[in-house]
Motif scaffolding. Structure first.
Motif, PDB file in Angstrom:
ATOM      1  N   TYR A 152       0.867  -1.179   0.000  1.00 52.05           N
ATOM      2  CA  TYR A 152       0.000   0.000   0.000  1.00 52.05           C
ATOM      3  C   TYR A 152       0.904   1.229   0.000  1.00 52.05           C
ATOM      4  CZ  TYR A 152      -3.564   3.377   1.422  1.00 52.05           C
ATOM      5  OH  TYR A 152      -4.413   4.457   1.473  1.00 52.05           O
ATOM      6  N   ILE A 153       0.894   1.962  -1.101  1.00 55.06           N
ATOM      7  CA  ILE A 153       1.832   3.066  -1.301  1.00 55.06           C
ATOM      8  C   ILE A 153       1.299   4.328  -0.620  1.00 55.06           C
ATOM      9  CG2 ILE A 153       3.140   4.385  -2.989  1.00 55.06           C
ATOM     10  CD1 ILE A 153       3.670   1.345  -2.948  1.00 55.06           C
ATOM     11  N   GLN A 154       1.990   4.727   0.455  1.00 49.78           N
ATOM     12  CA  GLN A 154       1.601   5.925   1.178  1.00 49.78           C
ATOM     13  C   GLN A 154       2.559   7.084   0.949  1.00 49.78           C
ATOM     14  OE1 GLN A 154       0.260   5.102   5.341  1.00 49.78           O
ATOM     15  NE2 GLN A 154       1.013   3.025   4.929  1.00 49.78           N
ATOM     16  N   ASP A 155       3.795   6.763   0.626  1.00 50.49           N
ATOM     17  CA  ASP A 155       4.807   7.791   0.422  1.00 50.49           C
ATOM     18  C   ASP A 155       5.195   7.795  -1.061  1.00 50.49           C
ATOM     19  OD1 ASP A 155       6.786   9.665   0.598  1.00 50.49           O
ATOM     20  OD2 ASP A 155       8.076   8.539   1.961  1.00 50.49           O
ATOM     21  N   TYR A 156       4.724   8.793  -1.778  1.00 47.31           N
ATOM     22  CA  TYR A 156       4.982   8.854  -3.209  1.00 47.31           C
ATOM     23  C   TYR A 156       4.934  10.312  -3.663  1.00 47.31           C
ATOM     24  CZ  TYR A 156      -0.104   9.320  -3.489  1.00 47.31           C
ATOM     25  OH  TYR A 156      -1.389   9.745  -3.322  1.00 47.31           O
ATOM     26  N   ASN A 157       5.421  10.548  -4.866  1.00 48.27           N
ATOM     27  CA  ASN A 157       5.404  11.881  -5.466  1.00 48.27           C
ATOM     28  C   ASN A 157       4.698  11.822  -6.808  1.00 48.27           C
ATOM     29  OD1 ASN A 157       6.970  13.136  -3.391  1.00 48.27           O
ATOM     30  ND2 ASN A 157       8.815  12.237  -4.301  1.00 48.27           N
ATOM     31  N   CYS A 158       3.867  12.843  -7.074  1.00 50.86           N
ATOM     32  CA  CYS A 158       3.255  12.978  -8.393  1.00 50.86           C
ATOM     33  C   CYS A 158       4.229  13.696  -9.306  1.00 50.86           C
ATOM     34  CB  CYS A 158       1.946  13.749  -8.292  1.00 50.86           C
ATOM     35  SG  CYS A 158       0.599  12.840  -7.497  1.00 50.86           S
ATOM     36  N   THR A 159       4.503  13.126 -10.466  1.00 47.99           N
ATOM     37  CA  THR A 159       5.520  13.673 -11.369  1.00 47.99           C
ATOM     38  C   THR A 159       4.946  14.477 -12.520  1.00 47.99           C
ATOM     39  OG1 THR A 159       5.518  11.643 -12.687  1.00 47.99           O
ATOM     40  CG2 THR A 159       7.055  11.759 -10.828  1.00 47.99           C
ATOM     41  N   SER A 160       3.620  14.576 -12.599  1.00 46.52           N
ATOM     42  CA  SER A 160       3.030  15.300 -13.731  1.00 46.52           C
ATOM     43  C   SER A 160       3.211  16.810 -13.600  1.00 46.52           C
ATOM     44  CB  SER A 160       1.541  14.985 -13.845  1.00 46.52           C
ATOM     45  OG  SER A 160       0.834  15.505 -12.725  1.00 46.52           O
ATOM     46  N   GLY A 161       3.264  17.311 -12.389  1.00 45.58           N
ATOM     47  CA  GLY A 161       3.475  18.739 -12.170  1.00 45.58           C
ATOM     48  C   GLY A 161       2.245  19.601 -12.285  1.00 45.58           C
ATOM     49  N   GLU A 162       1.075  19.039 -12.564  1.00 44.42           N
ATOM     50  CA  GLU A 162      -0.164  19.809 -12.695  1.00 44.42           C
ATOM     51  C   GLU A 162      -0.929  19.747 -11.368  1.00 44.42           C
ATOM     52  OE1 GLU A 162      -2.362  19.172 -16.307  1.00 44.42           O
ATOM     53  OE2 GLU A 162      -0.636  18.170 -17.214  1.00 44.42           O
ATOM     54  N   ALA A 163      -0.656  20.730 -10.508  1.00 43.52           N
ATOM     55  CA  ALA A 163      -1.176  20.699  -9.140  1.00 43.52           C
ATOM     56  C   ALA A 163      -2.701  20.725  -9.097  1.00 43.52           C
ATOM     57  CB  ALA A 163      -0.601  21.871  -8.341  1.00 43.52           C
ATOM     58  N   ALA A 164      -3.318  21.533  -9.958  1.00 45.88           N
ATOM     59  CA  ALA A 164      -4.774  21.647  -9.943  1.00 45.88           C
ATOM     60  C   ALA A 164      -5.435  20.329 -10.326  1.00 45.88           C
ATOM     61  CB  ALA A 164      -5.223  22.752 -10.891  1.00 45.88           C
ATOM     62  N   LEU A 165      -4.907  19.649 -11.327  1.00 42.28           N
ATOM     63  CA  LEU A 165      -5.475  18.375 -11.745  1.00 42.28           C
ATOM     64  C   LEU A 165      -5.248  17.295 -10.700  1.00 42.28           C
ATOM     65  CD1 LEU A 165      -4.523  18.247 -15.540  1.00 42.28           C
ATOM     66  CD2 LEU A 165      -6.733  18.803 -14.517  1.00 42.28           C
ATOM     67  N   ILE A 166      -4.090  17.345 -10.050  1.00 43.59           N
ATOM     68  CA  ILE A 166      -3.804  16.359  -9.004  1.00 43.59           C
ATOM     69  C   ILE A 166      -4.757  16.543  -7.827  1.00 43.59           C
ATOM     70  CG2 ILE A 166      -2.082  15.600  -7.335  1.00 43.59           C
ATOM     71  CD1 ILE A 166       0.057  16.364  -9.396  1.00 43.59           C
TER      72      ILE A 166
END
Length: 281
Positions: A152-166
């Motif tokens: 269960y992944i709890q520590d991760y980073n979003c790499t898309s860079g689109e904060a509003a969409l995330i």
């Protein structure tokens, strides 16, 4: 004094709606959804992101416009048939009764819509459920952390860079679109059932009610087809909207004030219209 009471009623109604609108605006501007983790093998959040066909603005405009037109037309017809409440005094001037009844009904609808949106949006930010297109929008990369050892992944980073969409991708449960659509449909169904008395066709009223319900159903289905929500999000949204519509109509708008009994049916015709004889002494 009667004039003053009406003016104060309008002012207090407006203030109440503003007090409800402020938390909604605050959540949108400053709210941060709960950052929920995900399972590596969860296929339900790996669907592609699609362009939505029904935006929030479009849905709100159509919903409010539909109710406003339906209420005004119904109240004008009732007034022409002599079923209205009569004229009202407001600031020393007479206003038609249908205007006041339209104001009350539309105001109550707006109040309920604000309550419905507040419940839906608050739940969204507290739960933080990931939308079906979360992977496509976030492009997550797990970090080397002991928190992720069990799958269960709890520590991760979003790499898309689109904060509003995330941020939007974390607001799946419940579906606010479905909630508002069902709220509008159920409120309309109740309103027309109580006040839309047409002698020409018994089925016309029910056809209009079914059309409203079908429109709400389509909105919910579109959210699933376009990968914006899981089916359970839509189901919860329908439940919230229908429940609040029923509560607001019955306990805030109060249909009994129109002279109808609690069952909203015509009173039964007495089988024995003759008076009972007095008991002999």
């Amino acid at each position: 004094m009667a004039v003053d009471r009406l003016i104060w009623k309008i002012i207090l109604d407006f203030v109440t709606l503003c007090l409800l609108a402020f938390p909604l605006l605050a959540i949108q501007l400053w709210g941060t959804p709960y950052e929920r983790g995900y399972f590596i093998d969860d296929e339900s959040i790996r669907l592609p992101n699609k362009q939505e066909s029904i935006s929030e603005g479009l849905l709100a405009g159509v919903g409010f416009g539909f109710i406003v037109v339906a209420v005004i037309l119904t109240e004008i017809i009732r007034d022409k048939r002599g079923s209205g409440i009569g004229e009202k005094f407001l600031n020393g001037s007479l206003i038609p009764g249908w205007i006041w009844e339209s104001y009350v009904t539309i105001g109550v609808f707006t109040f309920g819509a604000a309550c419905q949106q507040l419940v839906s949006n608050t739940t969204k930010y507290v739960i933080g459920r990931l939308r079906p297109h979360f992977y496509d929008v976030c492009r997550p990369e797990p970090n080397d952390s002991p928190l992720n050892l069990l799958g269960y992944i709890q520590d991760y980073n979003c790499t898309s860079g689109e904060a509003a969409l995330i941020k939007e991708a974390r607001l799946s449960f419940p579906s606010a679109h479905s909630s508002f659509a069902m709220y509008t449909a159920v409120f309309f169904i109740f309103y027309i059932q109580v006040k839309g008395k047409w002698r020409g066709s018994k089925l016309l009223r029910h056809a209009a009610q079914f059309s409203a319900l079908l429109g709400a159903w389509y909105v919910g289905l579109s959210r699933v087809v376009e990968h914006k929500h899981h089916w359970s999000d839509v189901g919860a949204g329908f439940l919230i909207g229908a429940t609040i519509a029923a509560l607001v109509f019955i306990y805030v708008l109060k249909p009994k004030k129109y002279g109808l009994p609690g069952s909203w049916q015509d009173p039964p015709i007495p089988t024995n219209p003759l008076p009972r004889p007095a008991l002999a002494r």
